[in-house]
Design an enzyme around this catalytic site. Structure first.
Site, short mmCIF file in Angstrom:
data_model
loop_
_atom_site.label_atom_id
_atom_site.label_comp_id
_atom_site.label_asym_id
_atom_site.label_seq_id
_atom_site.Cartn_x
_atom_site.Cartn_y
_atom_site.Cartn_z
CG ASP A 138 -18.78 51.10 131.56
OD1 ASP A 138 -18.27 50.63 130.53
OD2 ASP A 138 -18.37 52.13 132.13
CG ASP A 174 -17.67 53.75 127.66
OD1 ASP A 174 -18.33 53.12 128.52
OD2 ASP A 174 -17.78 53.53 126.43
CG ASP A 226 -19.23 47.45 127.76
OD1 ASP A 226 -19.34 46.37 128.38
OD2 ASP A 226 -18.46 48.36 128.12
CG ASP A 275 -38.41 49.06 117.35
OD1 ASP A 275 -38.80 49.22 118.52
OD2 ASP A 275 -38.22 50.01 116.56
CD GLU A 294 -42.34 48.32 120.19
OE1 GLU A 294 -42.39 49.30 120.94
OE2 GLU A 294 -41.95 48.41 119.01
#
Length: 552
Positions: free
Chosen positions: A39, A43, A47, A214, A277
């Site tokens: 991070d 927050d 990210d 995915d 996947e």
């Protein structure tokens, strides 16, 4: 004289010539679950800038590529796998400029970057779904059954539990094989095909090196959407062909995408890949996804699900290698990811067994996937409070109105889907320090980290020759240096019951899956071991739950 050896002997560096055109065939690819990696802004959520700043760590670890989980614009109903805009970065994770900067920095470091693409479903906040007329063209809508259409169109269940259908204000139903916020796309619509080809070109033009697809076994549903006839359907995924998964029609989509990827490779001179996947019931059906005109790799979940038993492991390894060899593709190996219990916990033997399993995996021919934190020996976090959990399957599995902690297993809730405890493998990484958030960022962390992780941080393990982090670093360095651990042959050697022994060019790997030490003749010089190996003259003692690489 008795010696206890865990560290490597010097080994020559393999020539790099010839690796690049098929870099994925023996690549080690590191999965970054973006919200839990690093991070940068305080927050409590990882990210893209945080990931970019930590890329030198991955370079030093010795991986070849990074796979980033979704960072696209999303309401985050399922950790970003509910995409509202495939060409935008969610403000939680940064901006498009941050994505471009991460790609540039990765390439400067010699790392390739693979990103997720989610083609089976979108978010219910996607502009297509928000338009009632367009939605009924580009998603799977059906009238209900019963006199007034009050019953779902069929008996399909969501992977996350409960019916796979939600009724709309118009009275019809839409399909969502995952959360209701993730409506399934209608791949009979040519516009859906065109849109995803455009999305792929957008990210390829930005510089990504490939896509992890995915639910690559999804998209196409059996004609007529037939009933399955019984419940607990999520438990059948990967064990048999279902009318909503692993339908033959998905392969036409993957062939189209392979042509797109090959066209980009030809135009730009940099190989880009597709990774499936795909949950398939047999290694043979999984191999269909990596035929020469389809994707380059497919995740090998049979290996991930194999028990820690020599016979079972050998059976899975043989079947996996045979299936992919039949289509000329590399085999992939994976032990952990963001959807399963970390293998330090799952295999049942603690850190010793996890370290041994890792060295076994990295000694096998093909490509290996690592999940962030496994190089630190992180266990599954099993005591997260209900109030911090975010896995949608967890909430669908609880009884309506049940108190926190009430389980569906007592018969009062829906047990048809996943168990809903994926948050335990998604706890943010510990980087440094004595207390949470352990250097994860300047603020807290979106999931609480255990108070006893201070000994597991990157800083605490760096330089400690007995640490799991240094074991991974050494194994990856050896794998890169030794030609025999690349995309080469493998043969089994005779071994006592409970032991695996196989030969790679110049290397022998022995795995003691038993929980007790075992005496063996010394086959060579120890290169690396997951636990100290006692060598005394012509004999060696392999610790229980250990793996050793020998130079031969």
């Amino acid at each position: 004289m008795t010696q206890e050896l865990t560290s490597p002997s010097p080994a020559p560096r393999a020539p790099s010539a010839g690796r690049d055109p098929g870099w994925w065939r023996d690549a080690v690819i590191y999965q970054v679950y973006v919200r839990s990696f690093a991070d940068s802004d305080g927050d409590g959520i990882g990210d893209l800038r945080g990931a970019r700043e930590r890329l030198p760590y991955l370079k030093d670890l010795g991986v070849d590529a990074v796979w980033l989980t979704p960072f696209y614009a999303s309401p985050q109903a399922d950790g970003g796998y509910d995409v509202a805009d495939y060409r935008a970065v969610d403000p939680l994770f940064g901006t498009l400029d941050d994505a471009a900067a991460l790609l540039r920095r990765a390439h400067e470091l010699g790392l390739r970057v693979i990103v997720d693409i989610v083609p089976n479903h979108t978010s219910d906040r996607h502009p297509w779904f928000l338009d009632p007329e367009l939605a009924r063209q580009r998603y799977v809508f059906r009238p209900g059954r019963g006199a007034g259409g009050e019953l779902p169109p069929n008996d399909w269940e969501s992977v996350f539990g409960g019916p796979a259908w939600t009724r709309t204000e118009r009275g019809d139903w839409y399909l969502h094989l995952f959360a209701p916020e993730q409506p399934d796309l209608n791949w009979d619509d040519p516009e859906v095909h065109a849109e995803f080809e455009a999305i792929m070109r957008f990210w390829l033009d930005l510089g990504v090196d490939g896509f992890r697809v995915d639910v690559a076994h999804g998209m196409i549903k059996a004609p007529g959407l037939p009933d399955i006839g019984h419940g607990r359907q999520a438990q059948l995924i990967g064990t048999q062909v279902l009318p909503f998964f692993d339908q033959d029609g998905v392969h036409d989509i993957h062939r189209t995408w392979r042509r797109l990827l090959d066209g980009h490779t030809a135009a730009h001179g940099t190989p880009v890949i597709g990774v499936a996947e795909a949950w398939a019931p047999t290694p043979e059906r999984l191999a269909l996804y990596v035929r020469p005109d389809e994707l380059h790799q497919a995740f090998n979940f049979q290996f991930l699900n194999a028990p820690w038993q020599a016979g079972a492991l050998r059976t899975v390894i043989d079947a996996s290698l045979a299936a992919t060899a039949s289509v000329g593709a590399p085999t992939t190996w994976v032990l952990s990811n963001h959807d399963v219990v970390r293998h330090t916990t799952r295999l049942g033997g603690g850190l010793d067994r996890a370290r041994a399993a890792t060295l076994l995996m990295l000694a096998l021919p093909g490509s290996a996937y690592l999940y962030q934190g496994e190089e630190l020996g992180l266990p599954e976090v099993t005591d997260l409070p209900d109030e911090v959990r975010q896995d949608p399957a967890f909430f669908r599995g609880r009884r309506p109105g049940a108190a926190a902690g009430a389980a569906a297993a007592d018969g009062g809730g829906d047990t048809s889907g996943q168990e809903g405890f994926r948050d335990g493998c998604r706890v943010p990484l510990p980087w440094s320090g004595e207390r949470p958030p352990y250097g994860f960022g300047p603020g807290g962390s979106w999931l609480p980290q255990p108070a006893d992780w201070r000994a597991l941080t990157v800083a605490a393990q760096t330089g400690d020759p007995g640490s799991t982090l240094e074991l991974y670093r050494t194994a990856l360095a050896l794998r890169r240096r030794l030609p025999g651990l690349g995309d080469t042959s493998m043969s089994w050697e005779s071994a006592p019951e409970g032991v695996l022994a196989f030969r790679r060019p110049g290397v022998l790997c022995t795995v003691n899956t038993l929980g007790r030490p075992l005496n063996l003749p010394v086959p060579g010089t120890v290169l690396l071991a997951s636990a100290p190996v006692a060598v005394d003259g012509a004999g060696a003692v392999l610790p229980g739950d250990s793996c050793t690489w020998w130079a031969i």
